[in-house]
Enzyme design. Structure first.
Site, PDB file in Angstrom:
ATOM      1  N   THR A 140       1.163  -1.005  -0.080  1.00  0.00           N
ATOM      2  CA  THR A 140      -0.340   0.021  -0.156  1.00  0.00           C
ATOM      3  C   THR A 140       0.671   1.678   0.375  1.00  0.00           C
ATOM      4  OG1 THR A 140      -1.343   1.183   1.461  1.00  0.00           O
ATOM      5  CG2 THR A 140      -0.180  -0.175   2.344  1.00  0.00           C
ATOM      6  N   ASP A 141       0.295   2.406  -0.211  1.00  0.00           N
ATOM      7  CA  ASP A 141       0.742   3.908  -0.408  1.00  0.00           C
ATOM      8  C   ASP A 141       1.469   3.947   1.016  1.00  0.00           C
ATOM      9  OD1 ASP A 141      -1.916   4.287  -0.365  1.00  0.00           O
ATOM     10  OD2 ASP A 141      -1.794   5.586  -1.758  1.00  0.00           O
ATOM     11  N   GLU A 142       0.059   3.472   1.861  1.00  0.00           N
ATOM     12  CA  GLU A 142       0.610   3.921   3.260  1.00  0.00           C
ATOM     13  C   GLU A 142       1.863   3.854   3.952  1.00  0.00           C
ATOM     14  OE1 GLU A 142      -3.800   3.155   5.459  1.00  0.00           O
ATOM     15  OE2 GLU A 142      -4.433   3.240   3.424  1.00  0.00           O
ATOM     16  N   TYR A 166      -1.899  -0.411  10.911  1.00  0.00           N
ATOM     17  CA  TYR A 166      -2.129  -1.626   9.568  1.00  0.00           C
ATOM     18  C   TYR A 166      -0.679  -0.366   8.695  1.00  0.00           C
ATOM     19  CZ  TYR A 166      -3.556  -1.671   5.110  1.00  0.00           C
ATOM     20  OH  TYR A 166      -3.375  -2.167   3.615  1.00  0.00           O
ATOM     21  N   LYS A 170       2.472  -3.146   7.325  1.00  0.00           N
ATOM     22  CA  LYS A 170       2.446  -3.698   6.016  1.00  0.00           C
ATOM     23  C   LYS A 170       4.377  -2.968   5.498  1.00  0.00           C
ATOM     24  CE  LYS A 170      -0.055  -5.190   2.625  1.00  0.00           C
ATOM     25  NZ  LYS A 170       0.088  -5.994   2.610  1.00  0.00           N
TER      26      LYS A 170
END
Ligand code: NAD
Ligand code: TYD
Length: 367
Positions: A140-142, A166, A170
């Site tokens: 993810t970009d997060e 989260y 990741k």
């Protein structure tokens, strides 16, 4: 035996939102079968794959990516040419209330999956098969943290600065994947994608939640002032990007995938409500944006995500095909046509979790 494009692939988390969309897409485009390893958490729904009931190309196995003997058996038995790891705990709000499962699946689970893939790959006797094998990790970009307004979008060179349990889990998994490539030479690929929307997304995420609540005349909860920005990508464009990276990506590299469609949460809500107003002319809740309810902000809420997709565009020729206007219209129509799906996935366990963690707050509390 030479590796061919007809060999199976092992997909993890294929009963979830993106994984299920990916399997449908894959089986339309490719000959080889898909082994789908999924634990069926609250987010995994075998009903998402009902359209493949009679398709021998889809082999479903209920199980955990952290179950080493099971993963070893599947790899030995099916001899896949690739592993694509979608399996994860994926919802930021849940990670705030209960981070343990995120560490267990996203970090420990990915580690075990990597270790078994490494063992399988290192023991492949045929050099062609060994060279062709890929471990593609879907991220993810997060992991890059939060952008200020006016800052350039995240690129593959952006530093990691995750802010939620989260995104931290990741990020940890991404680092393990990198280490497997750098240390052991496992042929890995990592993709970091922006927010997806489309069919089969669990209605705890913003877009399906808006539709689900608006249908029932329940409040549409806006965290903070609704000015947070996400870069939205139609899920099928993400699936196409993953297939492209798997086929043509350079081993050991990272590819950012984004929609180039930055919107504030309020813009998203107004857009969805306008489509609902049009498609549901007899709804007692029109105009649906009157259901907007401002609620307490999410702790650590990232202000803005935006992805620079230049690398995957330049090197692999991928670009999003769906505009936000057409993608969101299709998406709203899909949820309206599949009310039974929403009822099934929001029954039982999901409601208990929601009540336990939010009580009535999510839909009623004002700032
Ligand atoms: P999802 O929550 O809808 O689905 C996750 C799936 O993984 C479910 O089917 C679940 O049963 C399964 N799963 C969970 N733990 C497992 C375990 N231990 N073993 C086997 N299966 C397990 O998630 P999603 O939105 O489809 O996201 C898929 C992947 O894409 C995730 O890795 C996520 O981080 C990443 N991603 C998602 C988005 C997005 O906008 N949804 C954007 C970028 C990246
Ligand atoms: P979400 O769909 O949870 O994705 P992510 O947190 O991974 O970006 O949330 C998208 C945005 O919508 C995010 O800024 C939080 C916000 N949001 C709300 O305002 N209300 C809600 O009820 C939800 C679920 C999200």
């Amino acid at each position: 035996m030479k590796s061919t494009n007809d060999d199976p692939i092992l997909v993890t988390g294929g009963a979830g939102f993106i994984g299920a969309n990916f399997i449908y897409y894959w089986l339309q485009k490719e000959q080889g079968p898909v082994i789908n390893l999924d634990k069926l958490t609250y987010a995994g729904n075998p009903g998402n794959l009902a359209g493949l009931k009679d398709n021998p190309g889809h082999i479903f196995v209920r199980g955990d990516i952290a179950d080493r003997p099971l993963v070893a058996d599947l790899l030995r038995h099916y001899q896949p040419r690739a592993v694509i790891n979608f399996a994860a705990e994926s919802h930021v709000d849940r990670s705030i209330h209960g981070p343990d499962a995120f560490i267990q699946t996203n970090v420990v689970g990915t580690f075990h999956l990597l270790e078994e893939a490494r063992k399988y790959w290192s023991e492949l006797a045929d050099n062609n098969r060994k060279n062709a094998f890929r471990f593609l990790h879907v991220s993810t970009d997060e992991v890059y943290g939060s952008l200020g307004k006016g800052e350039p979008p995240f690129s593959e060179k952006s530093g990691y600065a995750p802010n939620s349990p989260y995104s931290a889990s990741k990020a940890a998994a991404d680092h393990l994947v990198r280490a497997a490539w750098k240390t052991y030479g496992l042929p890995t690929l990592t993709t970091n994608c922006s927010n997806n929307y489309g069919p089969f997304q669990f209605p705890e995420k913003l877009i399906p939640l808006i539709i689900h609540n608006a249908r029932q005349g329940a409040g549409i909860p806006v965290y903070g002032d609704g000015g947070n920005i996400r870069d939205w990508l139609y899920v099928k464009d993400h699936c196409r990007a993953i297939r492209t990276v798997l086929a043509e990506g350079r081993v050991g590299e990272v590819y950012n995938i984004g929609g180039g469609q930055e919107k504030t949460n309020l813009e998203i809500i107004h857009a969805v409500c306008a489509i609902l107003d049009e498609l549901l002319p007899d709804s007692p809740w029109r105009p649906h944006n009157s259901l907007i309810t401002f609620v307490r902000d999410r702790p650590g809420h990232d202000l803005r995500y935006a992805i620079d997709s230049d690398k995957i565009g330049r090197k692999l020729g991928w670009r999003p095909e769906e505009s936000f206007a057409s993608g969101i219209r299709k998406t709203v129509a899909w949820y309206l046509e599949n009310q039974g799906w929403i009822t099934r996935v929001t029954g039982g366990e999901y409601q208990e979790w929601l009540n336990r963690n939010y009580g009535e707050r999510q839909c009623t509390e004002e700032e």
